[in-house]
Design a protein around this motif. Structure first.
Motif, PDB file in Angstrom:
ATOM      1  N   PHE A 197       0.828  -1.205   0.000  1.00  0.00           N
ATOM      2  CA  PHE A 197       0.000   0.000   0.000  1.00  0.00           C
ATOM      3  C   PHE A 197       0.869   1.264   0.000  1.00  0.00           C
ATOM      4  O   PHE A 197       0.354   2.362   0.178  1.00  0.00           O
ATOM      5  CB  PHE A 197      -0.932   0.033   1.222  1.00  0.00           C
ATOM      6  CG  PHE A 197      -2.206  -0.748   1.044  1.00  0.00           C
ATOM      7  CD1 PHE A 197      -3.301  -0.191   0.400  1.00  0.00           C
ATOM      8  CD2 PHE A 197      -2.310  -2.040   1.526  1.00  0.00           C
ATOM      9  CE1 PHE A 197      -4.480  -0.916   0.241  1.00  0.00           C
ATOM     10  CE2 PHE A 197      -3.478  -2.767   1.375  1.00  0.00           C
ATOM     11  CZ  PHE A 197      -4.564  -2.206   0.728  1.00  0.00           C
ATOM     12  N   ILE A 224      -0.295   4.664  -1.290  1.00  0.00           N
ATOM     13  CA  ILE A 224      -1.733   4.534  -1.568  1.00  0.00           C
ATOM     14  C   ILE A 224      -2.505   4.659  -0.258  1.00  0.00           C
ATOM     15  O   ILE A 224      -2.388   3.797   0.614  1.00  0.00           O
ATOM     16  CB  ILE A 224      -2.049   3.173  -2.222  1.00  0.00           C
ATOM     17  CG1 ILE A 224      -1.301   3.030  -3.546  1.00  0.00           C
ATOM     18  CG2 ILE A 224      -3.549   3.002  -2.419  1.00  0.00           C
ATOM     19  CD1 ILE A 224      -1.439   1.652  -4.177  1.00  0.00           C
ATOM     20  N   GLU A 232      -5.163   3.984   2.325  1.00  0.00           N
ATOM     21  CA  GLU A 232      -6.021   2.816   2.495  1.00  0.00           C
ATOM     22  C   GLU A 232      -7.333   3.226   3.152  1.00  0.00           C
ATOM     23  O   GLU A 232      -7.345   3.785   4.239  1.00  0.00           O
ATOM     24  CB  GLU A 232      -5.298   1.783   3.366  1.00  0.00           C
ATOM     25  CG  GLU A 232      -6.085   0.527   3.577  1.00  0.00           C
ATOM     26  CD  GLU A 232      -5.380  -0.455   4.493  1.00  0.00           C
ATOM     27  OE1 GLU A 232      -6.099  -1.318   5.063  1.00  0.00           O
ATOM     28  OE2 GLU A 232      -4.143  -0.380   4.668  1.00  0.00           O
ATOM     29  N   THR A 255      -4.608   7.181  -6.501  1.00  0.00           N
ATOM     30  CA  THR A 255      -5.157   5.856  -6.229  1.00  0.00           C
ATOM     31  C   THR A 255      -5.401   5.701  -4.738  1.00  0.00           C
ATOM     32  O   THR A 255      -4.580   6.114  -3.927  1.00  0.00           O
ATOM     33  CB  THR A 255      -4.167   4.767  -6.709  1.00  0.00           C
ATOM     34  OG1 THR A 255      -3.998   4.907  -8.120  1.00  0.00           O
ATOM     35  CG2 THR A 255      -4.684   3.370  -6.403  1.00  0.00           C
ATOM     36  N   THR A 256      -6.538   5.121  -4.384  1.00  0.00           N
ATOM     37  CA  THR A 256      -6.814   4.708  -3.016  1.00  0.00           C
ATOM     38  C   THR A 256      -7.023   3.200  -3.053  1.00  0.00           C
ATOM     39  O   THR A 256      -7.332   2.625  -4.102  1.00  0.00           O
ATOM     40  CB  THR A 256      -8.057   5.411  -2.427  1.00  0.00           C
ATOM     41  OG1 THR A 256      -9.154   5.258  -3.325  1.00  0.00           O
ATOM     42  CG2 THR A 256      -7.804   6.888  -2.198  1.00  0.00           C
ATOM     43  N   GLY A 257      -6.843   2.561  -1.916  1.00  0.00           N
ATOM     44  CA  GLY A 257      -7.006   1.118  -1.861  1.00  0.00           C
ATOM     45  C   GLY A 257      -7.809   0.711  -0.651  1.00  0.00           C
ATOM     46  O   GLY A 257      -8.107   1.530   0.227  1.00  0.00           O
ATOM     47  N   HIS A 273      -8.260  -1.482  -5.574  1.00  0.00           N
ATOM     48  CA  HIS A 273      -7.757  -0.137  -5.860  1.00  0.00           C
ATOM     49  C   HIS A 273      -8.843   0.663  -6.573  1.00  0.00           C
ATOM     50  O   HIS A 273      -9.663   0.104  -7.303  1.00  0.00           O
ATOM     51  CB  HIS A 273      -6.523  -0.181  -6.761  1.00  0.00           C
ATOM     52  CG  HIS A 273      -5.278  -0.610  -6.059  1.00  0.00           C
ATOM     53  ND1 HIS A 273      -4.102  -0.809  -6.710  1.00  0.00           N
ATOM     54  CD2 HIS A 273      -5.024  -0.884  -4.756  1.00  0.00           C
ATOM     55  CE1 HIS A 273      -3.159  -1.178  -5.851  1.00  0.00           C
ATOM     56  NE2 HIS A 273      -3.709  -1.237  -4.655  1.00  0.00           N
ATOM     57  N   HIS A 325      -9.051   4.442  -8.766  1.00  0.00           N
ATOM     58  CA  HIS A 325      -8.327   5.579  -9.308  1.00  0.00           C
ATOM     59  C   HIS A 325      -9.217   6.809  -9.188  1.00  0.00           C
ATOM     60  O   HIS A 325     -10.405   6.744  -9.470  1.00  0.00           O
ATOM     61  CB  HIS A 325      -7.909   5.310 -10.753  1.00  0.00           C
ATOM     62  CG  HIS A 325      -7.021   4.104 -10.835  1.00  0.00           C
ATOM     63  ND1 HIS A 325      -5.733   4.079 -10.356  1.00  0.00           N
ATOM     64  CD2 HIS A 325      -7.268   2.852 -11.288  1.00  0.00           C
ATOM     65  CE1 HIS A 325      -5.220   2.880 -10.531  1.00  0.00           C
ATOM     66  NE2 HIS A 325      -6.135   2.109 -11.082  1.00  0.00           N
TER      67      HIS A 325
END
Length: 194
Positions: A106, A109, A111, A145-147, A183, A185
């Protein structure tokens, strides 16, 4: 060479991180939220998909301090979610940098995670809070981007994630539990790609 990237949002006070939706208020945690946060994470229905065991008072206290610390150190974190009309505690939602040891990493990114009180599920609150939190994220990290990680058995969270543009990246394990990594975007990258 360490390629760890610290994710941060623009510095701001937690006052400016408050979000209002039609039915909800999202605001960063305060110490006064401890009892409700502990109740959430010691509920068997909530913890069923997180670790399979109930959270302790000590773990809840550490989680609360971690939430507060995220906002202070990184400019982003988790929000307490409350009903606007009654001020009832609905749950928690937000973004974190946990420095997890997981593949894929991660690193870089934010979370996302969420948990709602079982008695208040089924009212569309998770969708409403996720819409608001992700709109905030799209402003903070345009095109970023996030996850998120979700237990394969947590079908409600998988539906919520995919409804908000998260796509499964890989099935893996974390802390000896099966997990799915997703993920998403950010909005500007989805718009420019079309």
């Amino acid at each position: 060479m360490d390629d760890t990237r610290v994710i941060a949002a623009a510095p701001h006070s937690t006052q400016t991180a408050r979000i209002e939706t039609a039915r909800l208020i999202l605001q960063p945690h305060a110490l006064s939220d401890f009892a409700e946060s502990f109740a959430l994470f010691s509920d068997p229905e909530v913890f069923r998909y997180i670790s399979g065991r109930l959270g302790t008072r000590e773990e809840a206290w550490s989680r609360l301090l971690r939430y507060i610390g995220h906002w202070a150190a990184l400019g982003f974190g988790y929000w307490v979610v409350r009903e606007k009309t009654s001020n009832a505690f609905v749950g928690e939602i937000g973004f974190a940098n946990y420095e997890r040891i997981i593949e894929p990493s991660f690193a870089g990114i934010p979370e996302m995670g969420w948990a709602l009180m079982p008695a208040l599920q089924g009212k569309g609150y998770a969708n409403e809070a996720a819409t608001a939190a992700l709109a905030w994220a799209d402003r903070q990290w345009p095109g970023g981007t996030t996850g998120c990680m979700i237990s394969p058995e947590n079908l409600a969270s998988i539906r919520l994630a995919t409804r908000h543009g998260f796509a499964e990246v890989v099935a893996t394990t974390y802390a000896e539990h099966a997990t799915l990594v997703f993920h998403r975007h950010g909005a500007s990258s989805r718009i420019s790609a079309s």
